[in-house]
Design a protein around this motif. Structure first.
Motif, PDB file in Angstrom:
ATOM      1  N   GLU A   1      16.453  -4.567  -4.262  1.00 44.78           N
ATOM      2  CA  GLU A   1      15.389  -3.830  -4.944  1.00 44.78           C
ATOM      3  C   GLU A   1      15.847  -2.419  -5.314  1.00 44.78           C
ATOM      4  O   GLU A   1      15.591  -1.943  -6.425  1.00 44.78           O
ATOM      5  N   GLU A   2      16.529  -1.760  -4.391  1.00 47.72           N
ATOM      6  CA  GLU A   2      16.982  -0.399  -4.653  1.00 47.72           C
ATOM      7  C   GLU A   2      18.027  -0.373  -5.766  1.00 47.72           C
ATOM      8  O   GLU A   2      18.019   0.521  -6.622  1.00 47.72           O
ATOM      9  N   LYS A   3      18.894  -1.379  -5.801  1.00 47.26           N
ATOM     10  CA  LYS A   3      19.929  -1.435  -6.840  1.00 47.26           C
ATOM     11  C   LYS A   3      19.300  -1.571  -8.224  1.00 47.26           C
ATOM     12  O   LYS A   3      19.710  -0.889  -9.179  1.00 47.26           O
ATOM     13  N   LEU A   4      18.295  -2.430  -8.361  1.00 48.73           N
ATOM     14  CA  LEU A   4      17.631  -2.607  -9.650  1.00 48.73           C
ATOM     15  C   LEU A   4      16.886  -1.340 -10.046  1.00 48.73           C
ATOM     16  O   LEU A   4      16.914  -0.927 -11.214  1.00 48.73           O
ATOM     17  N   TRP A   5      16.206  -0.716  -9.094  1.00 49.60           N
ATOM     18  CA  TRP A   5      15.462   0.524  -9.346  1.00 49.60           C
ATOM     19  C   TRP A   5      16.394   1.604  -9.911  1.00 49.60           C
ATOM     20  O   TRP A   5      16.080   2.259 -10.913  1.00 49.60           O
TER      21      TRP A   5
ATOM     22  N   SER B   1       0.823  -1.195   0.000  1.00 50.44           N
ATOM     23  CA  SER B   1       0.000   0.000   0.000  1.00 50.44           C
ATOM     24  C   SER B   1       0.861   1.250   0.000  1.00 50.44           C
ATOM     25  O   SER B   1       2.060   1.201   0.267  1.00 50.44           O
ATOM     26  N   TYR B   2       0.208   2.362  -0.284  1.00 56.58           N
ATOM     27  CA  TYR B   2       0.789   3.695  -0.409  1.00 56.58           C
ATOM     28  C   TYR B   2       1.825   3.966   0.680  1.00 56.58           C
ATOM     29  O   TYR B   2       1.492   4.015   1.865  1.00 56.58           O
ATOM     30  N   PRO B   3       3.085   4.166   0.303  1.00 59.54           N
ATOM     31  CA  PRO B   3       4.134   4.345   1.311  1.00 59.54           C
ATOM     32  C   PRO B   3       3.943   5.562   2.207  1.00 59.54           C
ATOM     33  O   PRO B   3       4.264   5.518   3.397  1.00 59.54           O
ATOM     34  N   VAL B   4       3.389   6.645   1.651  1.00 60.09           N
ATOM     35  CA  VAL B   4       3.337   7.896   2.409  1.00 60.09           C
ATOM     36  C   VAL B   4       2.219   7.896   3.449  1.00 60.09           C
ATOM     37  O   VAL B   4       2.120   8.813   4.270  1.00 60.09           O
ATOM     38  N   TYR B   5       1.374   6.855   3.465  1.00 59.94           N
ATOM     39  CA  TYR B   5       0.443   6.702   4.593  1.00 59.94           C
ATOM     40  C   TYR B   5       1.214   6.759   5.918  1.00 59.94           C
ATOM     41  O   TYR B   5       0.721   7.297   6.911  1.00 59.94           O
ATOM     42  N   SER B   6       2.424   6.192   5.921  1.00 60.16           N
ATOM     43  CA  SER B   6       3.217   6.134   7.157  1.00 60.16           C
ATOM     44  C   SER B   6       3.437   7.525   7.732  1.00 60.16           C
ATOM     45  O   SER B   6       3.245   7.749   8.939  1.00 60.16           O
ATOM     46  N   GLY B   7       3.842   8.474   6.879  1.00 56.10           N
ATOM     47  CA  GLY B   7       4.056   9.833   7.345  1.00 56.10           C
ATOM     48  C   GLY B   7       2.764  10.562   7.633  1.00 56.10           C
ATOM     49  O   GLY B   7       2.665  11.329   8.604  1.00 56.10           O
TER      50      GLY B   7
ATOM     51  N   LYS C   1       9.529  -9.661  -2.451  1.00 53.10           N
ATOM     52  CA  LYS C   1      10.503  -8.734  -3.015  1.00 53.10           C
ATOM     53  C   LYS C   1      10.465  -8.734  -4.547  1.00 53.10           C
ATOM     54  O   LYS C   1      10.261  -9.774  -5.167  1.00 53.10           O
ATOM     55  N   GLY C   2      10.671  -7.529  -5.103  1.00 53.41           N
ATOM     56  CA  GLY C   2      10.794  -7.429  -6.559  1.00 53.41           C
ATOM     57  C   GLY C   2       9.610  -6.832  -7.277  1.00 53.41           C
ATOM     58  O   GLY C   2       9.632  -6.720  -8.499  1.00 53.41           O
TER      59      GLY C   2
ATOM     60  N   ILE D   1      10.752   4.729 -12.019  1.00 52.89           N
ATOM     61  CA  ILE D   1       9.567   4.115 -11.446  1.00 52.89           C
ATOM     62  C   ILE D   1       9.605   4.308  -9.935  1.00 52.89           C
ATOM     63  O   ILE D   1      10.572   4.828  -9.382  1.00 52.89           O
ATOM     64  N   THR D   2       8.552   3.896  -9.256  1.00 59.32           N
ATOM     65  CA  THR D   2       8.492   4.084  -7.807  1.00 59.32           C
ATOM     66  C   THR D   2       9.276   2.985  -7.117  1.00 59.32           C
ATOM     67  O   THR D   2       9.050   1.802  -7.386  1.00 59.32           O
ATOM     68  N   PRO D   3      10.197   3.346  -6.212  1.00 51.23           N
ATOM     69  CA  PRO D   3      10.931   2.304  -5.480  1.00 51.23           C
ATOM     70  C   PRO D   3       9.988   1.530  -4.563  1.00 51.23           C
ATOM     71  O   PRO D   3       8.918   2.017  -4.208  1.00 51.23           O
ATOM     72  N   THR D   4      10.386   0.324  -4.212  1.00 48.02           N
ATOM     73  CA  THR D   4       9.499  -0.541  -3.428  1.00 48.02           C
ATOM     74  C   THR D   4       9.511  -0.212  -1.944  1.00 48.02           C
ATOM     75  O   THR D   4       8.634  -0.655  -1.209  1.00 48.02           O
ATOM     76  N   ASN D   5      10.489   0.550  -1.509  1.00 47.72           N
ATOM     77  CA  ASN D   5      10.616   0.872  -0.092  1.00 47.72           C
ATOM     78  C   ASN D   5       9.373   1.582   0.432  1.00 47.72           C
ATOM     79  O   ASN D   5       8.971   2.614  -0.086  1.00 47.72           O
ATOM     80  N   GLY D   6       8.738   1.021   1.466  1.00 47.37           N
ATOM     81  CA  GLY D   6       7.602   1.677   2.095  1.00 47.37           C
ATOM     82  C   GLY D   6       6.255   1.093   1.754  1.00 47.37           C
ATOM     83  O   GLY D   6       5.260   1.406   2.417  1.00 47.37           O
ATOM     84  N   PHE D   7       6.171   0.241   0.733  1.00 51.40           N
ATOM     85  CA  PHE D   7       4.886  -0.354   0.385  1.00 51.40           C
ATOM     86  C   PHE D   7       4.461  -1.443   1.382  1.00 51.40           C
ATOM     87  O   PHE D   7       3.311  -1.872   1.380  1.00 51.40           O
TER      88      PHE D   7
END
Length: 438
Positions: free
Chosen positions: A380-384, A139-145, A406-407, A395-401
């Motif tokens: 994931e970050e390296k591929l992004w 889900s939307y990463p920025v929900y966290s903030g 993975k992937g 594209i949007t990185p996977t961090n925070g979803f």
């Protein structure tokens, strides 16, 4: 002495915590945008959820409003912090006719400056610091903030079964019960359940029967259920000849507002914003719909600093009252959105890249795990970064979803024109083919 010593604890934490990790690269990409003639090797940012598909139509209609109408007196004065009465009435009519298909009471609406403000305000008013909001992952990463920075509400990512072949959410309510027990065992309180439909990033929807079951469970457990329909009118035309076969037994999209109208429960709430369906994220209009009168009054009393400009309310009010224009606008938008979806997914099919079938939203959620050097956040970050550096596609990185698998990556399909989208897909195809050759 560090300047951080002059900040509050929250201020110091905020200074070290970027809103999202891809913003710096996004700004870099925006300074080097693709142009077919002047910058053919330029960047193609597809990480920020913006909808540019029908802005020209809406801009022309807004310019007509400002050209042909006199600005009313109330625009220059203070008005109800929850939204000017005439704006609430126009929005209630819009929601009733185009999204919920039930009467909407204007007094059940409260507005603030954008979806982020609405989420933050609602969380602050419904939950205590240290309480927990459960959100199905990914889900939307920025929900966290949004729920955490000021309201200090914790995020719990509910790992629901991943079924890329299905465009609807399907999970047993036992998952919610298990989450509740785990949260309480850790000394917190399961206070809010946040659903998004169509979902960000998967594009899935919730069937009416599942929404009702979840609502019943939340009411029984006195948990606030909030459904975010910020992409409620960003629906794909699944009757399109190129898509129809992939949705053989699709449930109809049913707005949670319809269920709320029937239940009239103080535990059921609804979020919306004009940012995505209308493609006007810069106008900053978010809203809460609730039959909980105390919540709406609290929103009014505490929300003065989050109010929307009266001029913005007036301009959009005049657009909302033109139902003939809105009908044409959304027909055009959904047609263009479907075309964008086909450009991306037909490329992914040719490349044998798995993706989650979508019913709507501005995204495709695709599985690039085949190309991970290691199944970790670092991998994931390296591929992004590699994709961006070699193709110019951001594209949007996977961090925070919050996704345990993975992937998977999110690609925004509405931030580019169709011609630009074809260029992006050609670059992505070339990249993948080279990667497979090793």
């Amino acid at each position: 002495m560090s300047n951080l010593s002059f900040l509050s604890k929250k201020g110091a934490a905020a200074s070290k915590s970027p809103m999202r990790i891809d913003l710096e690269i996004y700004y870099e990409a925006m300074e080097n945008l693709y142009h077919p003639e002047t910058n053919p090797s330029g960047a193609l940012p597809m990480n920020v959820a913006e909808n540019h598909l029908c802005w020209e139509m809406l801009r022309d209609r807004i310019q007509k409003v400002t050209r042909e109408n006199t600005i009313p007196e109330w625009v220059a004065s203070y008005t109800d912090p929850a939204g000017a009465p005439s704006f609430r009435e126009a929005t209630a009519e819009f929601l009733s006719k185009f999204l919920m298909h039930v009467p909407v009471n204007p007094d059940s609406l409260a507005f603030s400056g954008g979806a982020t403000s609405t989420i933050e305000m609602t969380s602050f008013l419904l939950a205590n610091p240290g309480d927990t909001a459960v959100i199905p992952a990914p889900s939307y990463p920025v929900y966290s903030g949004d729920i955490g920075t000021l309201p200090e509400v914790k995020r719990f990512d509910l790992q629901v079964p991943s079924k890329p072949i299905n465009s609807e959410y399907q999970f047993d309510l036992q998952l919610l019960q298990e989450a509740k027990e785990k949260i309480e065992a850790n000394g917190s309180n399961f206070r809010m359940l946040i659903l998004t439909q169509p979902d960000n990033p998967t594009g899935r929807i919730y069937s009416e029967s599942l929404l009702r079951k979840i609502a019943d469970w939340c009411i029984q457990n006195q948990i606030h259920l909030i459904v975010n329909e910020i992409y409620g009118l960003s629906q794909l035309d699944i009757q399109n000849p190129n898509l129809k076969a992939f949705y053989p037994q699709a449930s109809p999209f049913v707005s949670f507002g319809k269920i709320m109208s029937e239940y009239q429960s103080p535990f059921l709430h609804f979020w919306y914003s004009f940012s995505k369906d209308f493609g006007i994220s810069g106008f900053r209009i978010g809203l809460l719909h609730s039959h909980n009168e105390d919540l709406i009054q609290a929103y009014r009393n505490a929300g003065l600093g989050h109010s929307i400009s009266n001029y913005t309310q007036w301009v959009i009010q005049e657009v909302l009252l033109d139902h003939g224009f809105l009908k044409t606008f959304f027909e055009s938008f959904q047609q263009k959105l479907t075309e964008s979806y086909l450009i991306v997914t037909q490329t992914l099919k040719k490349l044998n890249i798995p993706f989650n079938p979508s019913r709507g939203s501005l995204f495709v959620w695709m599985d690039l795990s085949e190309f991970l050097e290691e199944k970790s956040l670092k991998g994931e970050e390296k591929l992004w970064l590699e994709i961006y550096e070699k193709t110019g596609i951001l594209i949007t990185p996977t961090n925070g979803f919050g996704h345990s698998e993975k992937g998977w990556y999110r690609i925004v399909i509405t931030s580019l024109s169709h011609e630009e989208l074809k260029v992006a897909m050609k670059r992505l195809s070339d990249f993948i083919q080279i990667k497979r050759k090793g």
